[in-house]
Write an enzyme that holds these catalytic residues in place. Sequence first.
Site, PDB file in Angstrom:
ATOM      1  N   HIS A   4       0.840  -1.203   0.000  1.00 26.51           N
ATOM      2  CA  HIS A   4       0.000   0.000   0.000  1.00 26.51           C
ATOM      3  C   HIS A   4       0.874   1.251   0.000  1.00 26.51           C
ATOM      4  CE1 HIS A   4      -3.463   2.484   0.566  1.00 26.51           C
ATOM      5  NE2 HIS A   4      -3.177   2.830   1.815  1.00 26.51           N
TER       6      HIS A   4
ATOM      7  N   ASP B 207      -4.082   9.025   3.431  1.00 24.15           N
ATOM      8  CA  ASP B 207      -4.236   7.598   3.153  1.00 24.15           C
ATOM      9  C   ASP B 207      -5.569   7.355   2.457  1.00 24.15           C
ATOM     10  OD1 ASP B 207      -4.516   4.843   3.175  1.00 24.15           O
ATOM     11  OD2 ASP B 207      -3.682   4.602   5.180  1.00 24.15           O
TER      12      ASP B 207
ATOM     13  N   CYS C 189      -3.779   2.836  -5.093  1.00 26.77           N
ATOM     14  CA  CYS C 189      -3.204   3.669  -4.036  1.00 26.77           C
ATOM     15  C   CYS C 189      -2.050   4.541  -4.526  1.00 26.77           C
ATOM     16  CB  CYS C 189      -2.756   2.817  -2.852  1.00 26.77           C
ATOM     17  SG  CYS C 189      -1.651   1.456  -3.284  1.00 26.77           S
TER      18      CYS C 189
END
Length: 246
Positions: free
Chosen positions: A133, A150, A201
């Site tokens: 991630h 995030d 991401c």
Amino acid sequence: MRPPPLPSHLPPQDEDQVTALMSRRGIISKYAREQVTDQDIMRLRPNKWLNDEVINFYGALILGRSDACKENPATNGKSKVKKPLDVHFFSTFFWTKLEKEGYEKGRLAKWTKKIDIFSKDVILIPVNHGNIHWTGAAINFRQKRIESYDSMHDDRARVIKLLRQYVDLEHRNKKKAPFDFTGWEDYAPADIPQQDNGFDCGVFTCQFLESLSRGQESFNFCQKDILYLRRRMIWEIGNATLRTEP
């Protein structure tokens, strides 16, 4: 004020250029110390996870734009694009060093031999979490904040903690005194764009950092814009320049 929404496609001539770039082989583009090959650029196809090479190349473009703006400060006051801040971009390997080795063992003082981070507006940092991630982080000297962005809303307290430690150790190394955190806050906003899959991401991270480099306090993209943003990033990398318009 929230920026205007993004288009769904690039202009036709730019879409054609993106298609041509995706059919090339070998080295696609070079900028500063970074380069991207055909294998790297393929990571910007839909449903692909971005690698270090793409993110570091994009970061180099962000840094280059900031540096060029300092050298050529005259801007059109009517421009809808915010003037870039004075930023520094740490490559993806910075976080790996900081997390796994720490300031001293990782020899992070050498990363800033020619840079005074305390003179910058914002320090931009892509963060790799266990090779599964990507998130964005920033040391925002203008706003007095250690920031974490995030796209999956996980708890990033460790990111903020390690960056606080880094700022203090860097200040002790370069300025010979502890850093004064008076008035500083930890900042991990909840109302930021979120991904709905496990592979976008890196694109979110690049766009967070690009927006932050212009001093944006809100983001004008969401999951539905990612296919367009992937195409735009291909164009930007292929042309070694960030677009001034969507």
